[in-house]
Design a protein around this motif. Structure first.
Motif, PDB file in Angstrom:
ATOM      1  N   THR A   1      12.883 -51.333  52.158  1.00 32.10           N
ATOM      2  CA  THR A   1      13.330 -51.302  50.764  1.00 32.10           C
ATOM      3  C   THR A   1      13.726 -49.888  50.390  1.00 32.10           C
ATOM      4  O   THR A   1      13.186 -48.917  50.904  1.00 32.10           O
ATOM      5  CB  THR A   1      12.228 -51.792  49.797  1.00 32.10           C
ATOM      6  N   LEU A   2      14.699 -49.814  49.492  1.00 33.02           N
ATOM      7  CA  LEU A   2      15.200 -48.528  49.036  1.00 33.02           C
ATOM      8  C   LEU A   2      15.030 -48.420  47.530  1.00 33.02           C
ATOM      9  O   LEU A   2      15.115 -49.423  46.820  1.00 33.02           O
ATOM     10  CB  LEU A   2      16.681 -48.386  49.385  1.00 33.02           C
ATOM     11  N   SER A   3      14.838 -47.216  47.066  1.00 35.39           N
ATOM     12  CA  SER A   3      14.719 -46.952  45.630  1.00 35.39           C
ATOM     13  C   SER A   3      16.106 -46.735  45.030  1.00 35.39           C
ATOM     14  O   SER A   3      17.108 -46.637  45.746  1.00 35.39           O
ATOM     15  CB  SER A   3      13.874 -45.691  45.405  1.00 35.39           C
ATOM     16  N   VAL A   4      16.148 -46.641  43.729  1.00 37.27           N
ATOM     17  CA  VAL A   4      17.402 -46.348  43.027  1.00 37.27           C
ATOM     18  C   VAL A   4      17.994 -45.040  43.543  1.00 37.27           C
ATOM     19  O   VAL A   4      19.193 -44.956  43.844  1.00 37.27           O
ATOM     20  CB  VAL A   4      17.176 -46.292  41.498  1.00 37.27           C
ATOM     21  N   ASN A   5      17.167 -44.006  43.669  1.00 37.24           N
ATOM     22  CA  ASN A   5      17.649 -42.704  44.152  1.00 37.24           C
ATOM     23  C   ASN A   5      18.221 -42.802  45.557  1.00 37.24           C
ATOM     24  O   ASN A   5      19.270 -42.212  45.857  1.00 37.24           O
ATOM     25  CB  ASN A   5      16.525 -41.666  44.124  1.00 37.24           C
ATOM     26  N   GLU A   6      17.533 -43.541  46.426  1.00 37.73           N
ATOM     27  CA  GLU A   6      17.987 -43.667  47.811  1.00 37.73           C
ATOM     28  C   GLU A   6      19.305 -44.430  47.900  1.00 37.73           C
ATOM     29  O   GLU A   6      20.191 -44.061  48.672  1.00 37.73           O
ATOM     30  CB  GLU A   6      16.907 -44.333  48.656  1.00 37.73           C
ATOM     31  N   VAL A   7      19.447 -45.501  47.115  1.00 42.53           N
ATOM     32  CA  VAL A   7      20.703 -46.259  47.130  1.00 42.53           C
ATOM     33  C   VAL A   7      21.839 -45.404  46.560  1.00 42.53           C
ATOM     34  O   VAL A   7      22.951 -45.413  47.092  1.00 42.53           O
ATOM     35  CB  VAL A   7      20.563 -47.594  46.375  1.00 42.53           C
ATOM     36  N   ALA A   8      21.562 -44.665  45.512  1.00 42.34           N
ATOM     37  CA  ALA A   8      22.574 -43.781  44.935  1.00 42.34           C
ATOM     38  C   ALA A   8      23.049 -42.780  45.985  1.00 42.34           C
ATOM     39  O   ALA A   8      24.264 -42.564  46.145  1.00 42.34           O
ATOM     40  CB  ALA A   8      22.021 -43.068  43.707  1.00 42.34           C
ATOM     41  N   ASP A   9      22.120 -42.170  46.705  1.00 40.12           N
ATOM     42  CA  ASP A   9      22.479 -41.228  47.764  1.00 40.12           C
ATOM     43  C   ASP A   9      23.255 -41.918  48.882  1.00 40.12           C
ATOM     44  O   ASP A   9      24.229 -41.372  49.406  1.00 40.12           O
ATOM     45  CB  ASP A   9      21.235 -40.566  48.352  1.00 40.12           C
ATOM     46  N   LEU A  10      22.820 -43.122  49.238  1.00 37.49           N
ATOM     47  CA  LEU A  10      23.439 -43.856  50.340  1.00 37.49           C
ATOM     48  C   LEU A  10      24.902 -44.177  50.066  1.00 37.49           C
ATOM     49  O   LEU A  10      25.750 -44.028  50.954  1.00 37.49           O
ATOM     50  CB  LEU A  10      22.653 -45.156  50.597  1.00 37.49           C
ATOM     51  N   ILE A  11      25.205 -44.586  48.838  1.00 33.52           N
ATOM     52  CA  ILE A  11      26.586 -44.981  48.559  1.00 33.52           C
ATOM     53  C   ILE A  11      27.374 -43.924  47.793  1.00 33.52           C
ATOM     54  O   ILE A  11      28.555 -44.115  47.524  1.00 33.52           O
ATOM     55  CB  ILE A  11      26.665 -46.358  47.873  1.00 33.52           C
ATOM     56  N   GLY A  12      26.724 -42.817  47.443  1.00 29.40           N
ATOM     57  CA  GLY A  12      27.437 -41.684  46.865  1.00 29.40           C
ATOM     58  C   GLY A  12      27.787 -41.820  45.401  1.00 29.40           C
ATOM     59  O   GLY A  12      28.878 -41.409  44.992  1.00 29.40           O
ATOM     60  N   VAL A  13      26.882 -42.415  44.623  1.00 27.43           N
ATOM     61  CA  VAL A  13      27.091 -42.511  43.177  1.00 27.43           C
ATOM     62  C   VAL A  13      25.835 -41.992  42.472  1.00 27.43           C
ATOM     63  O   VAL A  13      24.826 -41.714  43.109  1.00 27.43           O
ATOM     64  CB  VAL A  13      27.398 -43.961  42.728  1.00 27.43           C
ATOM     65  N   SER A  14      25.895 -41.889  41.159  1.00 25.87           N
ATOM     66  CA  SER A  14      24.744 -41.397  40.404  1.00 25.87           C
ATOM     67  C   SER A  14      23.694 -42.493  40.241  1.00 25.87           C
ATOM     68  O   SER A  14      23.993 -43.689  40.365  1.00 25.87           O
ATOM     69  CB  SER A  14      25.182 -40.914  39.021  1.00 25.87           C
ATOM     70  N   THR A  15      22.487 -42.076  39.932  1.00 25.86           N
ATOM     71  CA  THR A  15      21.427 -43.049  39.664  1.00 25.86           C
ATOM     72  C   THR A  15      21.754 -43.855  38.413  1.00 25.86           C
ATOM     73  O   THR A  15      21.452 -45.049  38.347  1.00 25.86           O
ATOM     74  CB  THR A  15      20.046 -42.373  39.511  1.00 25.86           C
ATOM     75  N   ALA A  16      22.417 -43.239  37.443  1.00 27.25           N
ATOM     76  CA  ALA A  16      22.816 -43.965  36.228  1.00 27.25           C
ATOM     77  C   ALA A  16      23.753 -45.118  36.590  1.00 27.25           C
ATOM     78  O   ALA A  16      23.648 -46.212  36.018  1.00 27.25           O
ATOM     79  CB  ALA A  16      23.477 -43.025  35.237  1.00 27.25           C
TER      80      ALA A  16
END
Length: 60
Positions: free
Chosen positions: A8-23
């Motif tokens: 499982t990934l957190s919001v921060n990790e997914v944001a980093d993974l796909i290159g967008v902001s956490t917002a």
């Protein structure tokens, strides 16, 4: 544990993974634009599902 080993990934990790902001990730989750689960108030993402979602999105 590295991000490559986590199920499982957190919001921060997914944001980093796909290159967008956490917002952006929070907005996408709220609008059901990205597959996610809420667990005790946390938004979590299944790594395999996110990878498949990205592959399907790129193929269209």
């Amino acid at each position: 544990m590295s991000i490559a080993q986590k199920i499982t990934l957190s919001v921060n990790e997914v944001a980093d993974l796909i290159g967008v902001s956490t917002a952006t990730i929070y907005t996408m989750a709220r609008l059901d634009e990205i597959p996610h689960k809420k667990v005790r108030g946390r938004i979590l993402f299944h790594r395999g599902t996110i990878e498949q979602w990205l592959m399907n999105d790129l193929a269209q």
